[in-house]
Design an enzyme around this catalytic site. Structure first.
Site, PDB file in Angstrom:
ATOM      1  N   ARG A  94       0.847  -1.202   0.000  1.00  0.00           N
ATOM      2  CA  ARG A  94       0.000   0.000   0.000  1.00  0.00           C
ATOM      3  C   ARG A  94       0.877   1.244   0.000  1.00  0.00           C
ATOM      4  O   ARG A  94       0.575   2.240  -0.640  1.00  0.00           O
ATOM      5  CB  ARG A  94      -0.960   0.012   1.209  1.00  0.00           C
ATOM      6  CG  ARG A  94      -1.736   1.329   1.306  1.00  0.00           C
ATOM      7  CD  ARG A  94      -3.007   1.286   2.146  1.00  0.00           C
ATOM      8  NE  ARG A  94      -2.941   0.475   3.329  1.00  0.00           N
ATOM      9  CZ  ARG A  94      -2.212   0.752   4.425  1.00  0.00           C
ATOM     10  NH1 ARG A  94      -1.503   1.862   4.495  1.00  0.00           N
ATOM     11  NH2 ARG A  94      -2.204  -0.080   5.439  1.00  0.00           N
ATOM     12  N   ASP A 126      -7.016  18.339 -14.819  1.00  0.00           N
ATOM     13  CA  ASP A 126      -7.390  17.000 -15.267  1.00  0.00           C
ATOM     14  C   ASP A 126      -6.977  16.892 -16.729  1.00  0.00           C
ATOM     15  O   ASP A 126      -7.594  17.480 -17.612  1.00  0.00           O
ATOM     16  CB  ASP A 126      -8.914  16.814 -15.098  1.00  0.00           C
ATOM     17  CG  ASP A 126      -9.387  15.419 -15.479  1.00  0.00           C
ATOM     18  OD1 ASP A 126      -8.707  14.768 -16.299  1.00  0.00           O
ATOM     19  OD2 ASP A 126     -10.442  14.997 -14.979  1.00  0.00           O
TER      20      ASP A 126
HETATM   21  C1  LIG Z   1     -13.141   8.972 -16.603  1.00  0.00           C
HETATM   22  C2  LIG Z   1     -12.751  10.314 -16.146  1.00  0.00           C
HETATM   23  C3  LIG Z   1     -12.531  10.578 -14.786  1.00  0.00           C
HETATM   24  C4  LIG Z   1     -12.738   9.531 -13.710  1.00  0.00           C
HETATM   25  O1  LIG Z   1     -11.803   8.515 -13.803  1.00  0.00           O
HETATM   26  P1  LIG Z   1     -12.093   6.984 -13.349  1.00  0.00           P
HETATM   27  O2  LIG Z   1     -10.855   6.284 -13.746  1.00  0.00           O
HETATM   28  O3  LIG Z   1     -13.326   6.535 -14.068  1.00  0.00           O
HETATM   29  O4  LIG Z   1     -12.310   7.032 -11.873  1.00  0.00           O
HETATM   30  C5  LIG Z   1     -12.133  11.870 -14.438  1.00  0.00           C
HETATM   31  N1  LIG Z   1     -11.987  12.840 -15.356  1.00  0.00           N
HETATM   32  C6  LIG Z   1     -12.191  12.615 -16.667  1.00  0.00           C
HETATM   33  C7  LIG Z   1     -12.014  13.736 -17.638  1.00  0.00           C
HETATM   34  C8  LIG Z   1     -12.586  11.352 -17.111  1.00  0.00           C
HETATM   35  O5  LIG Z   1     -12.811  11.145 -18.418  1.00  0.00           O
END
Ligand SMILES: *Cc1c(COP(=O)(O)O)cnc(C)c1O
Length: 382
Positions: free
Chosen positions: A46, A172
């Protein structure tokens, strides 16, 4: 090292005991200690695991960061960032965030006293105007889902930090990947990925990632990563590491195919609008051109026939495009935001964001583009 070399060699070394060229899957929970408290760098998976470590080093290399962290999902990675904040702290985020991120912010963290402001990030001044003394984090998504809106990362960072240098900026980078844009180079503090998408690239895992370039920030995030425990497993880490080795090849083809598909749809009599940052008609095309090396693999469009039935007919009739959530894999997928990813958003808000009955989102794969266009043509004319 340049980018295409980094995807293969960045942060990597051959395994020490055998020279294994491919990173082994260290499928172990724990590591032998020679004396109490004395270990060879690993004690419990972990906290750290050699396969995950190799992936984390690779992620750091391709995003031009110094530290990478791999999580059980993209949302687990975002959860880790939010856990640095305290009740009463404010987060400014885009008003068309990925649905799961919006749900986490409003349904989980809001009830612990965290505050969220959602603004249209196409204009950086909307972000600056929303900053208050309580603002601790700005969370950017660009391009956005499903309308591929673009936020100017560098401008947001510069204006926000001029107001308060302590505000953290997270991006993101799931849709763009470091092949197309590297937010840390543009001044952001944290890059996040749903590695489920392009980083993994083969629709065979769920994983998240963070990359930073500040040692103190890395330490704080690593503490939360092992204290909360949502880590990526060794097998998934191996798959993501293998995915990264072809990231540049895949992104190049995704972008090439998407450009062709976007132009094809743009000319099609059954289509009323196409959303692709590579099209000159896209409202953020200029920022996209400045910020990104290419325009990526996501294309959304609206059918001229605005009925939900027309959308369903199209979605039922494709042969190569598969109707499924998710994106970023080698195979072409399509989704219907109004009934899938955005079904839980109230109709009024949905329409305000431009998510209508006939909006369809495509994740363009790396197949032969002639086959993709033929498939779209026959489904559009059914
Ligand atoms: C899919 C996605 C997420 C979430 O990710 P997971 O791996 O499904 O938890 C967050 N941001 C964007 C832009 C995504 O496409």
């Amino acid at each position: 090292m340049k980018f295409n070399t980094k995807t293969i060699h960045g942060g990597q070394k051959h395994e020490e005991a055998t020279g294994s060229v491919s990173t082994p899957i260290f499928q172990t929970s724990t590591f032998a200690q020679t004396q109490p408290g004395i270990n060879r760098g690993y004690e419990y998976s972990r906290i750290s695991n050699p396969t995950r470590k190799a992936l984390e080093n690779s992620l750091a290399a391709i995003e031009n960061g110094t530290h990478g962290l791999a999580f059980a999902s993209g949302l687990a990675a975002i959860d880790c960032v939010l856990r640095m904040l305290n009740p009463g702290d404010e987060v400014i985020a885009g008003n068309d965030l990925y649905g799961g991120t919006y749900r986490m912010f409003t349904k989980l963290f809001q009830k612990y006293g965290f505050k969220f402001r959602f603004v249209d990030m196409q204009d950086a001044t909307n972000v600056t105007n929303a900053i208050s003394d309580a603002t601790k984090l700005i969370w950017i998504e660009t391009p956005t889902n499903p309308l591929l809106k673009i936020a100017d990362i560098e401008k947001i960072v510069t204006t926000a930090k001029a107001k308060n240098p302590n505000i953290l900026v997270g991006v993101d980078n799931t849709f763009a990947t470091p092949y197309l844009q590297r937010p840390l180079d543009l001044g952001a503090d944290i890059v996040m990925h749903s590695a489920t998408k392009y980083i993994g690239g083969h629709s065979d895992l769920i994983m998240g990632a963070l990359v930073v370039k500040d040692a103190q920030l890395a330490k704080e995030l690593h503490f939360i990563q092992y204290a909360a425990g949502a880590v990526a497993g060794p097998m998934d880490s191996f798959l993501a590491l293998r995915g990264i080795k072809t990231l540049h090849l895949r992104m190049q083809r995704h972008s090439e195919n998407s450009k062709a598909v976007a132009s094809f749809l743009n000319e099609h009599p059954k289509v009323s609008a196409v959303f692709y940052p590579g099209l000159e008609s896209h409202s953020n095309h200029e920022i996209a051109k400045k910020q990104m090396n290419d325009f990526g693999g996501m294309v959304s469009f609206r059918l001229k026939d605005a009925s939900i039935e027309a959308a369903h007919t199209f979605l039922k009739n494709t042969k190569i495009f598969t109707l499924a959530e998710s994106l970023g894999g080698v195979e072409s997928l399509m989704s219907h935001p109004i009934t899938m990813s955005h079904a839980s958003i109230p109709e009024e808000e949905r329409l305000e964001l431009g998510i209508t009955n006939s909006l369809i989102r495509l994740s363009i794969g790396v197949e032969d583009v002639e086959d993709l266009m033929k498939d779209l043509e026959q489904a559009l004319t059914k």
